[in-house]
Scaffold this motif. Structure first.
Motif, mmCIF file in Angstrom:
data_model
loop_
_atom_site.group_PDB
_atom_site.id
_atom_site.type_symbol
_atom_site.label_atom_id
_atom_site.label_comp_id
_atom_site.label_asym_id
_atom_site.label_seq_id
_atom_site.Cartn_x
_atom_site.Cartn_y
_atom_site.Cartn_z
ATOM 1 N N GLU A 64 -3.731 6.253 0.694
ATOM 2 C CA GLU A 64 -2.952 5.467 1.528
ATOM 3 C C GLU A 64 -3.035 4.021 1.227
ATOM 4 O OE1 GLU A 64 -2.104 7.889 5.645
ATOM 5 O OE2 GLU A 64 -3.997 6.753 5.570
ATOM 6 N N VAL A 123 3.706 12.296 -0.199
ATOM 7 C CA VAL A 123 4.016 10.960 0.203
ATOM 8 C C VAL A 123 5.631 11.004 0.223
ATOM 9 C CG1 VAL A 123 3.909 8.302 -0.518
ATOM 10 C CG2 VAL A 123 2.225 9.765 -1.339
ATOM 11 N N LYS A 179 -7.387 11.086 1.903
ATOM 12 C CA LYS A 179 -5.938 10.617 2.506
ATOM 13 C C LYS A 179 -6.079 9.323 2.708
ATOM 14 C CE LYS A 179 -2.779 10.945 6.144
ATOM 15 N NZ LYS A 179 -2.441 11.437 7.649
ATOM 16 N N THR A 180 -7.223 8.711 3.237
ATOM 17 C CA THR A 180 -7.504 7.220 3.500
ATOM 18 C C THR A 180 -7.367 6.445 2.243
ATOM 19 O OG1 THR A 180 -8.501 7.665 5.679
ATOM 20 C CG2 THR A 180 -8.809 5.617 4.862
ATOM 21 N N LYS A 201 0.958 -1.097 -0.076
ATOM 22 C CA LYS A 201 0.010 0.098 -0.053
ATOM 23 C C LYS A 201 0.885 1.187 0.130
ATOM 24 C CE LYS A 201 -3.657 -2.283 2.634
ATOM 25 N NZ LYS A 201 -4.500 -2.190 3.980
ATOM 26 N N GLU A 220 5.364 8.019 4.058
ATOM 27 C CA GLU A 220 4.315 8.729 5.078
ATOM 28 C C GLU A 220 3.543 9.491 4.110
ATOM 29 O OE1 GLU A 220 4.361 11.843 8.853
ATOM 30 O OE2 GLU A 220 6.152 11.335 7.563
ATOM 31 N N VAL A 221 2.102 9.674 4.382
ATOM 32 C CA VAL A 221 1.179 10.431 3.744
ATOM 33 C C VAL A 221 0.696 11.402 4.563
ATOM 34 C CG1 VAL A 221 -0.793 10.332 2.463
ATOM 35 C CG2 VAL A 221 0.448 8.556 2.163
ATOM 36 N N CYS A 258 0.819 3.758 1.894
ATOM 37 C CA CYS A 258 1.019 4.146 3.258
ATOM 38 C C CYS A 258 2.417 3.259 3.697
ATOM 39 C CB CYS A 258 -0.119 3.892 4.251
ATOM 40 S SG CYS A 258 -0.876 2.287 4.348
#
Length: 386
Positions: free
Chosen positions: A337, A297, A333-334, A203, A209-210, A205
């Motif tokens: 990620e 990212v 964002k989710t 993934k 780091e996002v 994420c």
């Protein structure tokens, strides 16, 4: 050389096109092209009629459309298109919508000369009210121009055509280069969605780091200053490796309230005015802050920044498909990620990173060549008609 001053209406027939048929059955695959105001952007870029609608002779007769001859010069005379100075010379017979002015040159004026003279003159200056852009036929007819003899017109037109052809070729070369990186990525890694090479998957994420950007309170002007650039989605351009320079900057106080990343992070447009801009990416080559339209990212140590940039550039269609149903122009964002993509070994990532670096140097040379050809064309245009 003899030069005389004439009005445009004295050496050409100025008219407007006709209303577009409202019945979709009037359009088909046969007949002559129908040019709308919105068609001018593409026509002025590549001159191709392939994407235009067509109307056959019987439908044209029914809707009382006039067929304009090759050599007629058209430009928008009403609506926002009238503010763009898009001038096009017909290379074949075509029907023209009523939002366009059509200038058919007489035997006294070379049609190519007329087309470039109009671009230099810029008909947008004839707009009386910028809130309601419109140009009257009478104002077009009354425009004065200095007209040399026909042989001199032909000479000037020939020089300008050569310079124009050069800038078009360089623009096309730059556009062609835009397709290289996604193609190279697919060649090395395969489709990141289907993963035909069987690479390890991760993934986003897990790749880095996002973070979501934000806007420091506007009511406190001390949040804005000269400490760090504040990037917006307009600064992330398709197929540009790095963000363009931001016009607005944050102060040291604003930095504490904002989201800041150093060079080596990938910025992704997650909220945009158009759906096609969602998923545009760039790689930071300097310290920047960014607003809430953007997610960054920052890659982990075992993920190379240039590879991550290429990965997200290639995955743009997947990013766009992950936009929320309630807000089709947004990816959260989710959602970002959770996107599952390929994660090849670092040695293969490095190979692709080197390819991106070489490609960016090539594009820098192409951009400079295009800039020089544009400058050359404009100088010739000014010199011919000053």
């Amino acid at each position: 050389m003899r030069v005389r001053t004439v009005q445009l209406g004295d050496v050409s027939a100025v008219s407007a096109g006709q209303g577009a048929p409202q019945n979709r059955d009037a359009f088909g695959s046969e007949g002559h092209p129908f040019i709308r105001a919105a068609s001018l952007d593409a026509l002025c870029e590549d001159g191709s009629f392939n994407s235009l609608e067509r109307i056959d002779e019987s439908a044209a007769t029914e809707h009382r459309l006039r067929l304009y001859a090759p050599g007629t010069v058209v430009f928008a005379k009403s609506g926002m298109s009238a503010t763009k100075n898009r001038i096009y010379r017909l290379s074949r017979p075509a029907y023209v919508v009523n939002h366009l002015a059509a200038v058919a040159p007489s035997e006294e004026i070379d049609s190519v000369f007329l087309r470039y003279w109009l671009e230099h003159f810029n008909p947008t200056r004839l707009i009386q009210d910028s809130a309601y852009p419109s140009i009257s036929q009478e104002d077009i007819e009354s425009v004065s121009l200095s007209l040399p003899d026909l042989s001199e017109q032909n000479r000037i037109a020939g020089l300008l055509e050569q310079a124009d052809r050069l800038r078009r070729k360089r623009r096309y070369a730059l556009e062609l280069g835009d397709t290289f990186l996604p193609a190279a990525f697919l060649e090395l890694f395969g489709d990141p969605l289907t993963n035909p090479r069987g690479w390890q998957r991760a993934k986003i994420c897990e790749l880095g780091e996002v973070q979501t950007g934000n806007t420091p309170p506007r009511e406190d002007i001390t949040n804005y200053g000269s400490a760090v650039e504040w990037i917006k989605s307009d600064n992330i351009c398709l197929n540009e490796l790095y963000p363009t320079r931001a016009a607005e900057m944050l102060s040291e106080k604003g930095i504490a309230l904002g989201t800041v990343v150093d060079g080596g992070s990938v910025l992704v447009t997650c909220i945009a005015g158009s759906a096609t801009s969602i998923g545009n990416v760039c790689l930071t080559n300097r310290r920047v802050a960014f607003n809430q339209q953007i997610n960054s990212v920052t890659p982990n140590r075992d993920v190379l920044p240039l590879f991550l940039y290429g990965l997200l550039l290639t995955a743009k269609p997947l990013v766009q498909r992950s936009t929320t149903l309630a807000m089709k122009r947004m990816i959260t964002k989710t959602k970002l990620e959770e996107l599952l993509l390929v994660r090849p070994p670092e040695t293969v990532q490095r190979q692709f990173s080197q390819l991106i670096s070489r490609h960016d140097r090539l594009r820098a040379g192409q951009r400079e060549a295009l800039r020089q050809s544009e400058h050359c064309f404009r100088c010739l245009l000014d010199q011919a008609f000053a």
